[in-house]
Write an enzyme that holds these catalytic residues in place. Structure first.
Site, short mmCIF file in Angstrom:
data_model
loop_
_atom_site.label_atom_id
_atom_site.label_comp_id
_atom_site.label_asym_id
_atom_site.label_seq_id
_atom_site.Cartn_x
_atom_site.Cartn_y
_atom_site.Cartn_z
N GLY A 6 0.79 -1.22 0.00
CA GLY A 6 0.00 0.00 0.00
C GLY A 6 0.83 1.27 0.00
O GLY A 6 0.32 2.34 -0.30
N SER A 9 2.45 -5.64 -3.32
CA SER A 9 1.08 -6.08 -3.10
C SER A 9 0.88 -7.53 -3.52
O SER A 9 1.71 -8.14 -4.21
CB SER A 9 0.11 -5.20 -3.88
OG SER A 9 0.20 -5.48 -5.27
N CYS A 10 -0.27 -8.08 -3.16
CA CYS A 10 -0.59 -9.47 -3.49
C CYS A 10 -0.56 -9.70 -5.00
O CYS A 10 0.07 -10.66 -5.48
CB CYS A 10 -1.94 -9.85 -2.91
SG CYS A 10 -3.29 -8.70 -3.32
N ASN A 11 -1.21 -8.85 -5.77
CA ASN A 11 -1.25 -9.03 -7.22
C ASN A 11 0.13 -8.86 -7.84
O ASN A 11 0.52 -9.63 -8.73
CB ASN A 11 -2.24 -8.04 -7.85
CG ASN A 11 -3.67 -8.46 -7.64
OD1 ASN A 11 -4.02 -9.62 -7.82
ND2 ASN A 11 -4.53 -7.52 -7.26
N ARG A 39 -10.86 -8.78 -6.33
CA ARG A 39 -11.91 -8.91 -5.32
C ARG A 39 -12.29 -7.51 -4.80
O ARG A 39 -11.47 -6.60 -4.76
CB ARG A 39 -11.45 -9.83 -4.17
CG ARG A 39 -10.19 -9.34 -3.43
CD ARG A 39 -10.56 -8.65 -2.17
NE ARG A 39 -9.39 -8.18 -1.44
CZ ARG A 39 -8.94 -6.94 -1.47
NH1 ARG A 39 -9.50 -6.06 -2.25
NH2 ARG A 39 -7.90 -6.59 -0.72
N HIS A 66 -8.39 -12.86 -5.84
CA HIS A 66 -8.29 -12.26 -7.16
C HIS A 66 -8.11 -13.38 -8.19
O HIS A 66 -7.59 -14.46 -7.86
CB HIS A 66 -7.07 -11.35 -7.26
CG HIS A 66 -6.99 -10.28 -6.22
ND1 HIS A 66 -7.92 -9.28 -6.08
CD2 HIS A 66 -6.05 -10.05 -5.26
CE1 HIS A 66 -7.58 -8.49 -5.08
NE2 HIS A 66 -6.45 -8.93 -4.57
#
Length: 350
Positions: free
Chosen positions: A114, A143-145, A172, A224
């Site tokens: 973030g 980040s996750c993605n 998501r 996602h």
């Protein structure tokens, strides 16, 4: 006797913080020095139940936390006094404000996706750039993605197959525990910028990646889903591509013909397997969906947005601590402690 373990302080005990705390607690070379937060509700009560040392992240929260029956060891400054490395898991932009405080205290620290790359000057995915983080004062786990993008494209790159990649992300709408507060229903929300931010963010880890992403938020909270079209450097077989993905311990090859047809099913498997918080730490890539046409590759995968960055964070702690110096050693330690690699038998079929 002075402990040789790296003492880790966690600031923010939310979606990511509680998972990092659990992961740190099961590493043989780490010790959880404590958790700092500002809430006094069920979230931090769960940390108290696990007997994690608790600290008030802000003086204004001290009274409410103590009134709730929480036994505090002190303030954030007190936590900084007893830890070697700080992992900041606070909401977006809070970590950026905290960074200078960590620097003033002389503590190495980790931020998450973030926050902006410029705050630490380094963005981290273990398989891609562990070595460049060794001994640094700070880094940012992306980040996750972005983590999923670097893992999957990195596997193709190491196999000499990657030319360029274009991906569409079905994002998501919100975290599952906040679904009651709002979210999409009966619509989707296209992200207005092309590329979406994940592609440029992936290049903050590996500047050589030729990648463009587009994203749309959809009415789901479990995970996602990504769809990718990749131009290969040469014609390749599907078996060769699957082998490239299987070379990464952090990509799980899923098979729809084994019943793993959707994110909710995969998450149920994680629960049945005893993973903490039903966590899918790996990228869940559908191996039997993958197709190659000449030099074009098509595939899809799921991203557990609450879990995928946890092993990366553990490796980032080791990198900043300076031991071990090799990514392969840290990755193996983390994977073993978190139980990664099981129960995905499909990898053996690559």
């Amino acid at each position: 006797m002075i402990s040789s373990k790296t003492r880790v302080g966690i600031v923010g005990y939310g979606v990511i913080g509680k998972r990092v705390a659990q992961a740190v607690a099961c590493q043989g070379d780490m010790e959880l020095a404590g958790v700092a937060d500002v809430v006094a509700d069920w979230r931090i009560q769960a940390a108290a139940a696990r007997q994690f040392p608790l600290y008030a992240a802000d003086p204004s929260a001290t009274s409410a936390m103590r009134d709730a029956g929480l036994e505090l060891r002190g303030s954030l400054d007190d936590l900084l006094d007893v830890c070697d490395i700080v992992v900041d898991c606070t909401p977006k932009r809070v970590g950026a404000r905290n960074a200078e405080r960590y620097r003033t205290a002389g503590k190495r620290f980790i931020l998450h996706g973030g926050e902006k790359h410029d705050i630490t000057g380094h963005s981290f995915v273990a398989e891609a750039n562990y070595a460049s983080a060794v001994g640094r004062d700070s880094t940012r786990v992306v980040s996750c993605n972005t983590t999923s993008i670097v893992r999957t494209l990195g596997a193709l790159k190491r196999a000499g197959l990657l030319k360029r990649a274009r991906g569409t992300l079905l994002r998501r709408a919100t975290d599952p525990w906040e679904s009651h507060l709002g979210g999409l229903m009966n619509t989707v929300h296209p992200e207005p910028s092309i590329p979406s931010h994940q592609g440029p963010d992936a290049r903050s880890v590996d500047a050589e990646l030729d990648v463009v992403t587009m994203a749309v938020a959809v009415p789901m909270t479990i995970a996602h889903v990504h769809y990718w079209t990749v131009d290969l450097t040469r014609a390749a077989t599907e078996e060769e591509v699957r082998a490239a993905f299987a070379s990464s311990s952090r990509i799980a090859l899923l098979r729809g013909d084994a019943g793993l047809v959707a994110p909710n099913v995969v998450k149920e498997l994680m629960a049945d397997s005893g993973r903490p918080h039903d966590s899918l730490y790996e990228v869940g890539l559908w191996a039997d969906m993958l197709r190659v046409q000449g030099t074009e590759l098509f595939y899809a995968y799921m991203v557990d947005n609450q879990a995928i960055v946890i092993p990366e964070t553990i490796d980032a702690i080791r990198a900043l601590a300076g031991h071990p110096a090799l990514a392969s050693e840290s990755i193996a330690m983390t994977d073993s402690a978190l139980g990664m690699g099981t129960p995905f038998a499909a990898k053996a079929k690559a």
